[in-house]
Scaffold this motif. Sequence first.
Motif, PDB file in Angstrom:
ATOM      1  N   VAL A   1       0.786  -1.182  -0.009  1.00  0.00           N
ATOM      2  CA  VAL A   1       0.054  -0.015  -0.037  1.00  0.00           C
ATOM      3  C   VAL A   1       0.764   1.272  -0.090  1.00  0.00           C
ATOM      4  CG1 VAL A   1      -1.671   1.366   1.425  1.00  0.00           C
ATOM      5  CG2 VAL A   1      -1.966  -1.242   1.274  1.00  0.00           C
TER       6      VAL A   1
ATOM      7  N   GLU B   1       1.564   4.622  -2.929  1.00  0.00           N
ATOM      8  CA  GLU B   1       1.104   5.980  -2.176  1.00  0.00           C
ATOM      9  C   GLU B   1       2.365   6.760  -1.847  1.00  0.00           C
ATOM     10  OE1 GLU B   1      -1.234   5.149   1.565  1.00  0.00           O
ATOM     11  OE2 GLU B   1       0.804   5.375   2.225  1.00  0.00           O
TER      12      GLU B   1
ATOM     13  N   GLU C   1      -6.576   2.794  -7.714  1.00  0.00           N
ATOM     14  CA  GLU C   1      -6.276   2.121  -6.707  1.00  0.00           C
ATOM     15  C   GLU C   1      -7.190   0.674  -7.051  1.00  0.00           C
ATOM     16  OE1 GLU C   1      -5.885   5.315  -3.098  1.00  0.00           O
ATOM     17  OE2 GLU C   1      -7.530   4.180  -3.233  1.00  0.00           O
ATOM     18  N   GLU C   2      -8.213   0.746  -7.845  1.00  0.00           N
ATOM     19  CA  GLU C   2      -8.671  -0.380  -8.309  1.00  0.00           C
ATOM     20  C   GLU C   2      -7.690  -1.342  -9.135  1.00  0.00           C
ATOM     21  OE1 GLU C   2     -13.275   0.553  -9.214  1.00  0.00           O
ATOM     22  OE2 GLU C   2     -11.976   1.846 -10.395  1.00  0.00           O
TER      23      GLU C   2
ATOM     24  N   THR D   1      -5.944  -3.153  -6.838  1.00  0.00           N
ATOM     25  CA  THR D   1      -6.474  -4.464  -6.339  1.00  0.00           C
ATOM     26  C   THR D   1      -6.722  -5.712  -7.373  1.00  0.00           C
ATOM     27  OG1 THR D   1      -8.074  -3.042  -4.810  1.00  0.00           O
ATOM     28  CG2 THR D   1      -8.886  -5.097  -5.447  1.00  0.00           C
TER      29      THR D   1
ATOM     30  N   TYR E   1      -2.374  10.221 -10.486  1.00  0.00           N
ATOM     31  CA  TYR E   1      -2.077   9.549  -9.335  1.00  0.00           C
ATOM     32  C   TYR E   1      -0.872   9.660  -8.738  1.00  0.00           C
ATOM     33  CZ  TYR E   1      -1.640   6.029  -5.541  1.00  0.00           C
ATOM     34  OH  TYR E   1      -1.199   5.321  -4.396  1.00  0.00           O
TER      35      TYR E   1
ATOM     36  N   ARG F   1      -7.471   0.644   0.917  1.00  0.00           N
ATOM     37  CA  ARG F   1      -6.914   1.909   0.724  1.00  0.00           C
ATOM     38  C   ARG F   1      -8.059   2.799   0.887  1.00  0.00           C
ATOM     39  NH1 ARG F   1      -4.801  -1.672  -2.723  1.00  0.00           N
ATOM     40  NH2 ARG F   1      -2.920  -1.992  -2.427  1.00  0.00           N
TER      41      ARG F   1
ATOM     42  N   SER G   1     -10.185   4.464  -1.148  1.00  0.00           N
ATOM     43  CA  SER G   1     -11.426   4.099  -1.963  1.00  0.00           C
ATOM     44  C   SER G   1     -12.158   3.088  -1.453  1.00  0.00           C
ATOM     45  CB  SER G   1     -11.037   3.876  -3.170  1.00  0.00           C
ATOM     46  OG  SER G   1      -9.909   3.031  -3.756  1.00  0.00           O
TER      47      SER G   1
ATOM     48  N   VAL H   1      -3.642   6.486   4.551  1.00  0.00           N
ATOM     49  CA  VAL H   1      -5.054   5.861   4.655  1.00  0.00           C
ATOM     50  C   VAL H   1      -5.714   6.307   5.532  1.00  0.00           C
ATOM     51  CG1 VAL H   1      -6.730   4.280   4.076  1.00  0.00           C
ATOM     52  CG2 VAL H   1      -4.426   4.243   2.779  1.00  0.00           C
TER      53      VAL H   1
END
Lengths: 209, 465
Positions: free
Chosen positions: B110, B114, B214-215, B218, B242, B351, B353, B382
């Motif tokens: 993560v 980030e 972010e998706e 995942t 981003y 995250r 979202s 986060v």
Amino acid sequence: MAMQAFTSVTGPATPLMMANVDTDVIIPIQRLVGTGREGLGPHAFERLRYLPDGSDNPDFVANREPYRGSPIMLAAENFGCGSSREGAVWALMGMGVRCVIAPSFGDIFFANCFQNGLLPVRLPIEEIRRIAEETEAGPGNARTTVDLARQVVITPTGREIPFGVDTRKKDAMLNGLDDIAMTLKRADAIAAWKAQDRATRAWAWESVA
Amino acid sequence: MPTTMFDRIWDSHVVADLGEGWSLLYLDRILVHDLSGGRAMAEIAEAGHRVAEPSKVFATPDHAVSSAPGRTAETFAKGGKLLASLRARCAAEGVRMFDLGQRGNGIVHVMGPEMGIVLPGVTLACGDSHTCTNGGVGAMAFGIGASELTHALATQTIPQRRPGTFRIRFEGARPDGVTAKDMILAAIGRFGAAAGTGMAMEYAGGAVRAMSLEERLTLCNLSIEMGAKVGMVAPDDTTFEYLAGRDFAPKGALWDAALADWRKLPSDADARFTRDEVIDMASIAPQITWGTSPEQVSAVTGHVPRLEDAPDAGRRQAWEAALRYMGLEPGQPLVGTKVDWVFIGSCTNARISDLRAAAAVLKGRKRAGHVTAWVVPGSEQVKAEAEAEGLHRQFLDAGFEWREPGCALCVAANGEAVPPGARCVSTSNRNFVGRQGTGARTHLASPAMAAAAALAGSIVDVRSF
Ligand code: SF4
């Protein structure tokens, strides 16, 4: 760093014929927090191997004779999938396993095996089933041999099944070679690559300098 | 010749050809965590080596740290020892470490994107199988073992054999209630947990292009649950927006130069992949796993399979064992299955979202009385962002626990565990036997599905909730 050289092993091939055996099942993470590399053997497969009261689970094949302590294990597809934990290899070696024969392996587990001297051998599932059958059908001393130098598995009935292995991995296993030492011999090539890269891709360097 | 993004990045990082498809690859970044980082650095020191390029190595404690509110390094004593060793080795080698409570601390996959440590076109290795997550920004990122990690640290390179490539294109409009988690679980269910063994995945197609960054993380996170080494999404304007301004992202003229390089990364339109598949988005509904492998998954509206429907004897045996462990009856509907625990967290779905999506389901309602529900943010950033938005209040008001960042119940390496026999809907990535604790029963699902399960006290279809 703790590579044990591997030439050949012989023993009754333990038929752990399950698919997708993940490294969490081979060694629970809790055992890797605070337990050294040595000492993991008794915890290998502990969730399958022991009953809730701590005694041996008679249903777990590696607890049965003649398989207890055998250096060869048979498995089905995708053995060692999941977590990258190298403790899975240390635990297997700790219980005496030096060679796992399966149709396919988790990719990181496969690499970890070679770092330690546990030989992963890929054979078709039909061949693995036949080895299991020959072992079951044979007398109590039905043995399988895995010979790395010749790249053959010799089944209890004496059939020889060839297997593939990368030359550099084979050499390292036979001789117990250390990867880091081999790479550091290429220090000049690494330095040259870095100088060239730094000139053309400064952003990858300067942003963390 | 048309090339894939993966091959482009691979080719541009080859230091030496080792024969038989093996290359010595240069690593632009190495990430380490508390479980293996301290030990790896201690081992190379014992062997007389140093960390080759400390400025390219980043450390964060995540696996074995307590997630209890107000935790310190000592809250979980065994983990505290690992953390102390990581601190000492990082200090000795000059490696940047993001300690508990600091900006940059969090689950390693993560915090990397980030903080802008992971960038398009870079190579990254970490001693953790979910390193494939980072491919969501267009990096070539892969997990390695403990010995390989010592090699990486001591040389900033790694010998690797070039893998095959596997592209999955998700085409069509995204149906209601379907998240990135549902898409990748559906793909694993369709192709199997070993379909991508050792390969480099590329996720493409209109539905992926339309995804947030972010998706995409995942989506790439579960590549390893298909056996793959790498998962990637081509970088585009979504990626660049981003990354712009992140702590370790290039700035100024370096940013412009980076951008020019990154725009050349995407695979050629006519590039060939070892395997190429298309999934029609209309065929995907919200997913939930019923077994002990991520491939044992179904649309939430479905049923636990009947053993006679198993495609072969091996699968039948595996299903039977899974159902016994999970305490489920063949053929029973998934909806309505009583749930004891809910875990919203992990490098898959912790995250900002994800937390927003889970909070949006709450609508002022409370968790069912018998459910223990945890929210564990993926990182300090986060957590701070969620608290600034007031999400933590919404979770607390709904009876959820709001905890400190880390892996927590994803792997139960930190003294926290789901109790034996308890059923947990989890937003993590592995439903393996004992993964969340000895005897714990895990159902993988999206954050929205997990939040809905906490409110209902049973598995529910988030679309009807
Ligand atoms: S959150 Fe879970 S999967 Fe991710 S790095 Fe931590 S333990 Fe591994």
